[in-house]
Design a protein around this motif. Structure first.
Motif, PDB file in Angstrom:
ATOM      1  N   PRO A  88      -2.041  -8.272 -18.502  1.00 45.65           N
ATOM      2  CA  PRO A  88      -0.807  -8.028 -19.261  1.00 45.65           C
ATOM      3  C   PRO A  88       0.259  -9.087 -18.994  1.00 45.65           C
ATOM      4  O   PRO A  88       0.446  -9.522 -17.856  1.00 45.65           O
ATOM      5  N   ARG A  89       0.954  -9.475 -20.057  1.00 51.17           N
ATOM      6  CA  ARG A  89       2.059 -10.436 -19.929  1.00 51.17           C
ATOM      7  C   ARG A  89       3.363  -9.752 -19.532  1.00 51.17           C
ATOM      8  O   ARG A  89       4.272 -10.395 -19.023  1.00 51.17           O
ATOM      9  N   SER A  90       3.456  -8.470 -19.804  1.00 53.30           N
ATOM     10  CA  SER A  90       4.651  -7.693 -19.476  1.00 53.30           C
ATOM     11  C   SER A  90       4.234  -6.540 -18.575  1.00 53.30           C
ATOM     12  O   SER A  90       3.125  -6.015 -18.686  1.00 53.30           O
ATOM     13  N   ALA A 120       3.147   0.383 -28.411  1.00 55.35           N
ATOM     14  CA  ALA A 120       2.725  -0.753 -29.229  1.00 55.35           C
ATOM     15  C   ALA A 120       2.332  -1.948 -28.376  1.00 55.35           C
ATOM     16  O   ALA A 120       1.390  -2.681 -28.701  1.00 55.35           O
ATOM     17  N   GLU A 121       3.044  -2.158 -27.271  1.00 55.64           N
ATOM     18  CA  GLU A 121       2.717  -3.276 -26.387  1.00 55.64           C
ATOM     19  C   GLU A 121       1.427  -3.014 -25.619  1.00 55.64           C
ATOM     20  O   GLU A 121       0.593  -3.914 -25.459  1.00 55.64           O
ATOM     21  N   LYS A 122       1.253  -1.785 -25.150  1.00 58.20           N
ATOM     22  CA  LYS A 122       0.044  -1.466 -24.391  1.00 58.20           C
ATOM     23  C   LYS A 122      -1.194  -1.468 -25.278  1.00 58.20           C
ATOM     24  O   LYS A 122      -2.292  -1.831 -24.834  1.00 58.20           O
ATOM     25  N   GLU A 123      -1.012  -1.078 -26.542  1.00 62.79           N
ATOM     26  CA  GLU A 123      -2.163  -0.989 -27.442  1.00 62.79           C
ATOM     27  C   GLU A 123      -2.769  -2.345 -27.774  1.00 62.79           C
ATOM     28  O   GLU A 123      -3.883  -2.416 -28.280  1.00 62.79           O
ATOM     29  N   GLU A 124      -2.047  -3.418 -27.478  1.00 63.77           N
ATOM     30  CA  GLU A 124      -2.642  -4.747 -27.647  1.00 63.77           C
ATOM     31  C   GLU A 124      -3.860  -4.920 -26.743  1.00 63.77           C
ATOM     32  O   GLU A 124      -4.739  -5.734 -27.007  1.00 63.77           O
ATOM     33  N   LEU A 182       5.898   0.841 -20.684  1.00 61.36           N
ATOM     34  CA  LEU A 182       6.123   0.004 -21.860  1.00 61.36           C
ATOM     35  C   LEU A 182       5.904   0.807 -23.143  1.00 61.36           C
ATOM     36  O   LEU A 182       5.153   1.789 -23.150  1.00 61.36           O
TER      37      LEU A 182
END
Length: 307
Positions: free
Chosen positions: A108-110, A64-68, A61
């Motif tokens: 994780p949602r994704s 930016a998505e993982k850094e959440e 991914l």
């Protein structure tokens, strides 16, 4: 390494003679190596394939998505980070997994179906770990404490640790995980490709990734329970340089509840090395996390040994 022990799980249920032979083999494996392969473990191939697939998709991914999920807090229930320790680097995701319904919503949602596929794998590997721990307790002849330990283990904390090791070249060897022991009772490891090495007799031994097998590692708290008879295995991850694929591993660490104190089994205290009746102080998983956060250079096991 051809001589690493392989445990065929269904033999535990075949007949008393076969079971006795497997229990003895587990005892020898945990004492000599702190490690064994387990085959015919009952986890369907599709479940394993799905877990590796969605894990790979997560690590691919956008950052930016993982850094959440990024955090430096070692106590956080879900934690992503890019770890760099000396000459070693990897992407890392930690997920608390038991009780699953308590933690699943924070996973994780994704990618899509991540929670479903990893949730199925976590439940399957947990069932396996419970069966393995029962055999390990039996291998220590802990008749007076078997039911107590088994119950606490079944209610304990499961942590999934997912690692992604990017392809490396001869000029870039900062890929892998440095030597360490696991702070668990047992760890059940799934790896997509070879790369695991264990220390045995002051030498490093490559662990082949046998088709259909999972790897079982003795953790620090099993060393404590056994009063030093079983040794937590020192291991590292060294993916082969020159490979063009990313190596994935999913380690399922199994502990008692986070604040439950683990001590040497009373039946084994008289068997301590060097004449010691009790080799370790009691400690909990939370004690380990505090130790990890402190930056203490010594390994945790060294801080709880009784001199």
């Amino acid at each position: 390494m051809a001589d690493l022990p392989i445990i065929n799980l269904p033999l535990l249920h075949r007949d008393p003679l076969a079971k006795s032979s497997v229990i003895k083999k587990i005892r020898d494996a945990c004492h000599r190596y702190g490690f064994f392969h387990v085959v015919d473990h009952g986890i369907p191939d599709r479940v394993i394939e799905d877990a590796l697939k969605v894990s790979g998709e997560f690590f691919q991914l956008p950052m930016a998505e993982k850094e959440e999920l990024a955090s430096d807090d070692v106590c956080k229930e879900v934690r992503f980070c890019k770890l760099e320790m000396g000459e070693f680097a990897r992407d890392f995701l930690k997920l608390y997994a038991n009780p699953l319904d308590h933690f699943l919503a924070s996973w994780p949602r994704s990618p899509p179906y991540y929670r479903e596929k990893m949730g199925i794998y976590s439940k399957e590997v947990r069932k396996l770990s419970i069966e393995l721990f029962g055999a390990i307790v039996e291998s220590l002849n802990l008749d007076n404490q078997t039911n107590h330990l088994q119950k606490n283990f079944e209610q304990g904390l499961q942590t999934l640790v997912l690692n992604s090791y990017a392809p490396c070249s001869e000029s870039d060897k900062k890929i892998g995980a440095p030597p360490h022991t696991d702070h668990s009772i047992i760890t059940v490891l799934l790896q997509s490709a070879p790369g695991l090495e264990i220390e045995n007799g002051e030498t490093w031994k490559n662990v082949p990734n046998l088709k259909g097998s999972l790897q079982v590692l003795v953790g620090v708290h099993l060393e404590v329970i056994s009063n030093g008879f079983y040794k937590s295995v020192l291991h590292r991850a060294i993916p082969s340089c020159g490979d063009s694929i990313t190596r994935l591993s999913i380690a399922s660490l199994h502990n008692l509840a986070i604040d439950e104190v683990v001590e040497p089994a009373a039946e084994l205290e008289i068997d301590g090395e060097d004449g010691n009746s009790r080799m370790y102080k009691g400690s909990s998983l939370r004690d380990y996390l505090k130790h990890l956060a402190s930056g203490e250079k010594r390994g945790f096991i060294e801080t709880i040994k009784i001199n």
